[in-house]
Design a protein around this motif. Structure first.
Motif, short mmCIF file in Angstrom:
data_model
loop_
_atom_site.label_atom_id
_atom_site.label_comp_id
_atom_site.label_asym_id
_atom_site.label_seq_id
_atom_site.Cartn_x
_atom_site.Cartn_y
_atom_site.Cartn_z
N LYS A 24 51.97 36.30 73.21
CA LYS A 24 52.44 36.51 71.68
C LYS A 24 51.22 37.27 70.86
O LYS A 24 49.94 37.17 71.28
CB LYS A 24 52.54 35.19 71.17
CG LYS A 24 53.89 34.54 71.67
CD LYS A 24 54.11 33.29 71.06
CE LYS A 24 55.37 32.98 71.85
NZ LYS A 24 56.15 31.59 71.09
N ILE A 90 53.51 38.11 65.01
CA ILE A 90 54.14 39.37 64.87
C ILE A 90 55.21 39.98 65.97
O ILE A 90 55.94 40.60 65.63
CB ILE A 90 53.07 40.63 64.55
CG1 ILE A 90 51.87 40.34 65.12
CG2 ILE A 90 53.23 40.78 62.98
CD1 ILE A 90 50.87 41.48 64.68
N LYS A 91 54.76 39.62 67.06
CA LYS A 91 55.67 39.67 68.21
C LYS A 91 55.36 38.66 69.38
O LYS A 91 54.28 38.39 69.60
CB LYS A 91 55.78 41.28 68.79
CG LYS A 91 54.35 41.87 68.97
CD LYS A 91 54.58 43.36 69.57
CE LYS A 91 53.86 44.27 68.63
NZ LYS A 91 53.83 45.54 69.15
N GLU A 92 56.51 38.59 70.16
CA GLU A 92 56.63 37.83 71.26
C GLU A 92 56.91 38.53 72.44
O GLU A 92 58.04 39.41 72.69
CB GLU A 92 57.54 36.68 71.32
CG GLU A 92 57.15 35.62 72.37
CD GLU A 92 58.22 34.34 72.25
OE1 GLU A 92 58.37 33.92 73.26
OE2 GLU A 92 58.62 34.36 71.11
N ILE A 93 55.76 38.90 73.65
CA ILE A 93 56.23 39.58 74.66
C ILE A 93 56.64 39.09 75.94
O ILE A 93 56.03 38.02 76.31
CB ILE A 93 55.11 40.59 75.22
CG1 ILE A 93 54.33 41.33 73.77
CG2 ILE A 93 55.13 41.70 76.00
CD1 ILE A 93 55.16 42.55 73.21
N GLY A 121 61.22 48.63 71.37
CA GLY A 121 60.79 47.12 71.79
C GLY A 121 60.24 47.26 73.15
O GLY A 121 59.74 46.07 73.51
N GLU A 123 57.13 47.44 75.29
CA GLU A 123 55.79 47.73 74.90
C GLU A 123 55.38 48.51 75.97
O GLU A 123 54.15 49.00 75.71
CB GLU A 123 55.30 46.24 74.72
CG GLU A 123 55.84 45.63 73.65
CD GLU A 123 55.35 45.76 72.16
OE1 GLU A 123 54.08 46.14 72.15
OE2 GLU A 123 56.18 46.13 71.30
N ASP A 139 59.35 43.24 73.72
CA ASP A 139 59.18 42.52 72.66
C ASP A 139 60.69 41.64 72.43
O ASP A 139 61.48 42.69 72.36
CB ASP A 139 58.90 43.37 71.13
CG ASP A 139 58.91 42.41 69.80
OD1 ASP A 139 59.49 41.29 69.91
OD2 ASP A 139 58.26 42.89 68.93
N ASN A 141 61.94 40.02 70.31
CA ASN A 141 62.73 40.09 68.98
C ASN A 141 63.40 41.31 68.98
O ASN A 141 64.20 41.65 67.87
CB ASN A 141 61.92 39.79 68.05
CG ASN A 141 61.41 38.09 67.95
OD1 ASN A 141 62.10 37.29 68.24
ND2 ASN A 141 60.09 37.93 68.10
N LYS A 142 63.12 42.43 69.62
CA LYS A 142 63.81 43.53 69.58
C LYS A 142 64.54 44.40 70.47
O LYS A 142 65.61 45.16 70.27
CB LYS A 142 62.65 44.67 69.36
CG LYS A 142 61.82 44.80 68.20
CD LYS A 142 60.87 45.72 68.15
CE LYS A 142 59.88 45.96 66.84
NZ LYS A 142 59.14 47.08 66.81
#
Length: 172
Positions: A24, A90-93, A121, A123, A139, A141-142
């Motif tokens: 994250k 901000i983002k979860e990978i 999304g 990365e 990501d 969330n994307k």
């Protein structure tokens, strides 16, 4: 029938034990300097049980943390930061690895690269022709892995490798 139930229960228990760590990325406010603030945050977060790695980047005011999602939650990390620092997720990978069947030459590698490069999304990715492997970070969330893989031409056969199994195999 009972044997199948037992196998299923065992499988579910094992899948809970072998949950992949999550990466994250947080934005961090309150940092005044690269050495003192970054190392204070690094030491504090590293001391949390379940945290595998912490990377605090002062110029971008971000930190990247890899931890298991079972014993520790994002809120725990945010709450654990000492004053005056505040963090926002901000983002979860997510990270996945696949065996790639049908990849025979650098043209195949280029074909796969062209099919996924620049996807929203996605990365990071790496294609290893010698090991016939595809590694992706995205990501959650994307996008998700199904969307990314759907872009790869069907002539390539993809089989997911569970990263935890890899770690176990490397130890043996």
């Amino acid at each position: 029938d009972n044997i199948m139930k037992s196998i299923f229960v065992l499988f579910m228990a094992l899948s809970l034990v072998y949950t992949a760590p999550t990466k994250k990325i947080y934005s961090v406010n309150g940092m005044m300097c690269a050495s003192g603030c970054a190392s204070t945050i690094n030491q504090k977060i590293s001391s949390l049980s379940g945290v595998e790695s912490v990377d605090v980047d002062f110029p971008s005011k971000q930190m990247e943390i890899v931890f298991d999602n079972i014993n520790i939650k994002s809120e725990d990390i945010i709450d654990f930061l000492p004053s005056p620092y505040t963090a926002t997720l901000i983002k979860e990978i997510a990270t996945k690895e696949y065996m790639v069947g049908g990849m025979t030459c650098m043209g195949c590698v280029t074909n796969i690269e062209n099919s996924i490069d620049g996807l929203d999304g996605l990365e990071n990715y790496d294609i290893n022709i010698k090991k016939e492997m595809l590694f992706i970070e995205f990501d959650i969330n994307k996008t998700d892995d199904k969307i990314i893989l759907s872009q790869i031409p069907e002539k390539f056969k993809l089989v997911e490798i569970k990263l935890e199994e890899n770690k176990e195999n490397l130890k043996n």
